[in-house]
Design an enzyme around this catalytic site. Structure first.
Site, short mmCIF file in Angstrom:
data_model
loop_
_atom_site.label_atom_id
_atom_site.label_comp_id
_atom_site.label_asym_id
_atom_site.label_seq_id
_atom_site.Cartn_x
_atom_site.Cartn_y
_atom_site.Cartn_z
N ILE A 670 0.43 2.38 2.67
CA ILE A 670 0.51 0.94 2.92
C ILE A 670 1.94 0.43 2.85
CG2 ILE A 670 -1.83 0.46 2.14
CD1 ILE A 670 -0.71 -0.33 -0.57
N GLY A 671 2.91 1.32 2.67
CA GLY A 671 4.30 0.88 2.65
C GLY A 671 5.22 1.98 2.18
N THR A 672 6.49 1.82 2.48
CA THR A 672 7.50 2.78 2.07
C THR A 672 8.60 2.04 1.33
OG1 THR A 672 7.05 4.19 3.96
CG2 THR A 672 9.14 4.53 2.83
N GLY A 673 8.93 2.52 0.14
CA GLY A 673 9.93 1.85 -0.68
C GLY A 673 11.22 2.64 -0.76
N GLY A 674 12.04 2.31 -1.77
CA GLY A 674 13.36 2.89 -1.90
C GLY A 674 13.34 4.38 -2.15
N GLY A 676 10.10 6.25 -2.40
CA GLY A 676 8.78 6.82 -2.23
C GLY A 676 7.91 5.98 -1.33
N VAL A 678 3.98 4.22 -0.76
CA VAL A 678 2.92 3.62 -1.56
C VAL A 678 1.60 3.82 -0.83
CG1 VAL A 678 2.07 1.54 -2.68
CG2 VAL A 678 4.52 1.92 -2.48
N LYS A 692 2.48 5.18 -6.03
CA LYS A 692 3.82 5.37 -5.47
C LYS A 692 4.18 6.84 -5.62
CE LYS A 692 7.32 2.60 -6.53
NZ LYS A 692 8.48 2.07 -7.29
N ASP A 792 17.13 -5.29 -10.40
CA ASP A 792 16.78 -5.32 -8.97
C ASP A 792 15.71 -6.39 -8.71
OD1 ASP A 792 15.65 -2.88 -6.46
OD2 ASP A 792 16.87 -4.70 -6.30
#
Length: 963
Positions: A670-674, A676, A678, A692, A792
């Protein structure tokens, strides 16, 4: 084994070739289909291959042939998770194709040579690429002269689209919604005079709506909603004599509604809500229309006398405008839905009005200035499911005829001037789910038969003069999640409450006395318990500290005594005004031993710098150097160097997580972060979590490994209601992931950047989001053993749940502040949110988070990142810069002076936090306490307040008072 597979594959190929001989498909198409299926075999569902056992390829799944089986005309692999587009050149060799459906897969691009090898498909009529992951610009479609249906919706395509559409002379339906296209709305679609449907909503188109669209005389439907369009509706749209649907909502359109639209005899839907249209509603606009939605605009004047009288009319929504006058008497019997709330309408709601709307099922007239009593003829509207008359000046008794509304599910009559008793007939509404009659002048007792409303979820009777006791059998309301009985004259014993209560139980400002019932602690799912301003005596029940879902406990202004129990850190406890209460002694944070029991599993962990997190689903043990004793019939299996995930029945939950995500399949991403991706996972218990997972390459990078371990350490040591919950983790050289509380609404950044979502976050909710951030940061800075700086804070790291409550997330770069250390560090954070002093001091302090908080606070009320404003705040702002000019234009300005005051407070805090000198910024504890104090109404009109006024007050926020 390899030889066996090799032989089997040759036998399978021989099987295909043998059966193709007996079919009528030409040999070139036979070979092409064989090659095509071999290419697809490795990355699609096995179900596809089961169909190939049939000797006739025309019966294979995804293949459709002509009536004489002489050629393949249709090919579809809809919803088969195909990610590689290498098969397209082979597919396009089937030159008789008329339809290709590749929708709902995982294709990331349309190859640049698409037209080169697919230009031979001169008979292609339908092409579907929707719901993939396509990015980049559109290929050129100029060769598809017979193409009628083109669907590229729900992807990530970008750029402009004018030139790529040249040559589509036969195009009838164009679906490009939910992409990232920019520039102007295309005016040249290959001279396609055949165009019937144009779906462009959910993109980033700007500028005016081109009047050249009126050249497509065959248009039936236009949807340009959820873009950034400005200007007015072209008057030439009146020339679209075949138009049936016009949707322009969630833009920045202005001007008046063109009178020319009323001349289109085919037009059935006009949806233009959430814009800035002004002026009067043109007469005759609903002459042919069945659905009209002009809500959330700036329309004024009166409602045209003929607007509600048209025989074809079914739904009208004119809410959230500035309309005046009364509701027209002449109303069509076909009308089923009418929303006129949040205007300036006045007069009485007449008996004839209710006689005219007997077929209506949804009626909202809230927040106007209607007066008089509610006519008994209301009882004629027997199919009403929603009735909202709140926020008016209605007087008199509640009509007993309310009991005739057998279909009613929601009844809102709050904030009027109603008197008398609650009629017992209301309890005949067995389908009622929400009942709000708060803030009136009702008296008498609560009807004992209210326990018959078994579907009731929300009951609000606050702010009346109700007396007597709470009905004994109110605990039978097994669906009730919110019960508001505050500000009445209720007393007596508090009966057993429904165990279903989750949102709030409010008994404040009544006449209850004696001991607080211990039974209230059985409401384990309850979020807010307010017993303030009563006459309770004795101790606070110790069992209250064990209420696992409790977020706020208000016990102020009673006669309580004794020691205050120790509550979880994330629980807000208010006890002021109780002279006999004593604050608890905090336990030593250096060494603890925690014991817990989880269905036969006993875990004892000695904790040094590590933590022990317990939830209803997981018991998670984490320690870099740990001593633990496990007694269980279940065999403990370690899936990593530092990992122990247990589910509710004592078995290792690792397998459940892998199964729930199909080994972290992209379909669950459902998403890509810094550092990893998710994933969303639903475990066998029914609980939904966010996982994550560190990317495989990044898992070997020491920097990312440090972020992972840092986040685990921080989140297992912090427990606050506005900090995202960590339920578990796995640290392994091949699989590293964190298990979080799932947040349904995603990040604040995404919510504010999509107009349709941003408009759902009203002003009060935005203030609450900023307040939640302040409470969480105050806890990190002032209530932890060592202060924690997040480093952050940005709108991407503020997550929202289904109730739009805010939670601080992503602690990968968080840092503990040591008193005897320089706390020097490398710069971390998100560009645009980092405190300026970090660039030259490299020293991290709490004031770095305070600056970032100020940026996000402004972003929340502005609806966009305040980049330009930040660069101008090095000197005092212009006297002409007004606060209203900063506010998100997608929301109407608040009319409630308390809400306006809260917005001014947020802006004042934000400017104080952005002071270039860190020492001049306030502490988060100050800001948190300011939100907890009772707000007062803003004395001056919001439009008169300048940014300079707030700038002058910014150094000392705690001295800012609203009068």
């Amino acid at each position: 084994m390899g030889r066996y597979v090799h032989i089997t594959s040759h036998l399978l190929l021989f099987f295909f070739l043998f059966h193709f001989v007996v079919s009528e498909i030409p040999s070139n198409q036979r070979n092409t289909v064989i090659n095509l299926y071999n290419l697809l075999q490795n990355n699609t569902d096995p179900f596809l291959w089961n169909s190939t056992r049939d000797p006739n390829p025309c019966s294979w799944y995804g293949v459709t042939c002509s009536s004489d089986n002489s050629s393949i005309t249709h090919f579809s692999i809809h919803s088969f998770s195909v990610s590689n587009s290498d098969f397209l050149p082979v597919l396009c060799q089937i030159d008789a194709l008329e339809s290709i459906d590749l929708s709902n897969n995982q294709l990331s691009s349309i190859p640049s040579g698409f037209m080169t090898y697919c230009g031979n498909l001169t008979g292609l009529r339908e092409l579907y690429f929707s719901r993939n992951r396509l990015s980049g610009s559109l290929p050129n479609f100029h060769g598809f002269l017979k193409l009628e249906y083109l669907d590229l919706s729900h992807n990530m395509l970008s750029g402009t689209i004018n030139l790529q559409m040249n040559g589509l002379v036969s195009l009838k339906i164009l679906w490009l919604q939910y992409n990232q296209f920019t520039g102007s709305v295309p005016t040249h679609l290959g001279k396609s005079m055949a165009l019937e449907q144009l779906w462009l909503y959910g993109n980033q188109f700007v500028d005016k709506i081109p009047e050249e669209i009126a050249n497509y005389s065959n248009l039936i439907a236009i949807d340009l909603s959820v873009n950034n369009l400005s200007g007015s509706i072209p008057d030439r749209f009146g020339e679209l004599l075949n138009l049936q649907v016009l949707i322009l909502s969630f833009n920045s359109l202005s001007g008046g509604i063109p009178q020319s639209l009323s001349s289109i005899q085919t037009l059935s839907q006009i949806v233009a809500n959430h814009n800035s249209f002004s002026g009067a509603i043109p007469s005759g606009i609903t002459k042919y229309v069945t659905c009209l939605d002009l809500s959330y605009n700036e329309l004024n004047g009166s409602i045209p006398s003929d607007l509600l009288s048209q025989s074809n009319l079914e739904s009208v929504d004119l809410s959230d405008n500035s309309l005046e006058g009364s509701v027209p008497e002449n109303i069509s019997s076909s009308l089923m839905k009418l929303r006129l709330g949040n205007n300036r309408l006045s007069g009485t709601i007449s008996s004839s009005f209710f006689r005219s709307i007997q077929n209506i099922f949804y009626l909202e007239l809230d927040n106007n200035s209607f007066g008089g009593s509610i006519p008994s003829e209301l009882g004629l509207c027997k199919i009403l499911t929603v009735l909202n008359l709140a926020g008016n000046q209605l007087t008199g008794l509640l009509p007993v005829e309310l009991g005739n509304l057998g279909s009613l599910e929601e009844l809102k009559l709050e904030a009027n001037k109603l008197i008398g008793e609650i009629p017992v007939e209301i309890t005949q509404l067995r389908g009622l789910r929400k009942l709000n009659i708060s803030w009136n002048s009702l008296n008498g007792s609560i009807p004992s038969s209210i326990s018959k409303l078994q579907y009731l979820t929300n009951l609000d009777l606050r702010g009346n003069n109700l007396s007597g006791s709470i009905p004994e059998f109110i605990g039978n309301l097994n669906s009730l999640v919110e019960l508001q009985l505050g500000n009445n004259k209720l007393g007596g014993e508090i009966p057993l409450m429904p165990h279903s209560l989750q949102i709030a139980l409010n008994l404040s400002s009544n006449l209850f006395e004696g001991l607080i019932p211990e039974t209230l602690s059985q409401l384990n799912g309850l979020g807010v318990l307010d017993l303030s301003d009563n006459r309770f005596t004795g101790n606070i029940p110790e069992s209250f500290a064990e209420m696992v879902s409790l977020k706020q406990l208000v016990l102020s202004d009673n006669l309580l005594s004794g020691l205050i129990p120790i509550f979880r850190p994330y629980v807000s406890v208010e006890t002021s005004g109780n002279m006999g209460l004593t604050e608890p002694t905090k336990p030593s944070p250096t060494q603890k031993t925690i014991k817990t029991l989880s269905v036969g599993l006993v875990v004892e962990v000695t904790i040094a710098v590590c933590a022990f997190a317990v939830s209803t689903v997981f018991v998670v043990c984490f320690c870099f150097r740990k001593t633990q004793k496990i007694q269980s019939e279940a065999k403990a299996t370690n899936h990593g160097d530092i990992c122990s995930l247990w589910n509710y029945d004592g078995r290792i939950a690792y397998e459940d997580i892998i199964k729930a995500t199909n080994d972290f399949d992209n379909r669950y991403c459902i998403g890509t972060g810094g550092y990893g991706s998710v994933y969303k996972a639903q475990l066998p218990s029914g609980k939904v979590f966010a996982l994550k997972k560190l990317h495989r390459l990044e898992a070997t990078d020491p920097a990312f490994d440090h972020c992972f371990r840092n986040e685990v350490q921080m989140l297992t040591n912090t427990r606050h209601k506005n900090i995202v919950k960590l339920y578990g983790f796995c640290l392994h050289n091949k699989c590293m992931f964190l298990v979080y509380e799932y947040m349904e609404k995603g990040s604040l950044f995404c919510a504010l950047n999509l107009d349709v979502n941003a408009s759902e976050i009203r002003w009060t909710q935005r203030v609450n989001i900023v307040a939640a951030m302040a409470h969480a940061l105050s806890y990190l800075h002032h209530d932890c053993t060592l202060p924690i700086v997040h480093r952050d804070i940005s709108s991407k790291n503020i997550l929202l749940n289904s109730q739009l409550e805010a939670f601080v997330a992503d602690f990968g770069t968080a840092k503990l502040l040591h008193l005897h250390s320089s706390n020097q560090t490398v710069i971390a954070g998100t560009f645009g949110y980092i405190a300026p002093e970090l660039a030259y001091t490299m020293v991290v302090t709490e004031k770095c988070d305070v600056y970032s908080f100020g940026v996000v606070a402004l972003e929340t009320i502005m609806g966009r990142h305040p980049g330009d404003l930040l660069s101008s705040l090095t000197s005092p702002p212009s006297e002409n810069m007004m606060v209203v000019d900063l506010l998100d234009p997608r929301l109407p300005l608040p009319t409630n002076p308390v809400v306006a005051g809260n917005i001014v407070l947020v802006a004042t805090m934000a400017f104080a936090c952005l002071h270039p000198e860190p020492k001049s910024r306030p502490m988060m504890r100050q800001l948190s306490q300011e939100f907890l104090s009772r707000r007062k109404a803003l004395a001056a009109p919001l439009r008169t307040i300048s940014v300079l006024e707030l700038w002058d007050r910014k150094v000392d926020v705690t001295n800012y008072q609203m009068t």
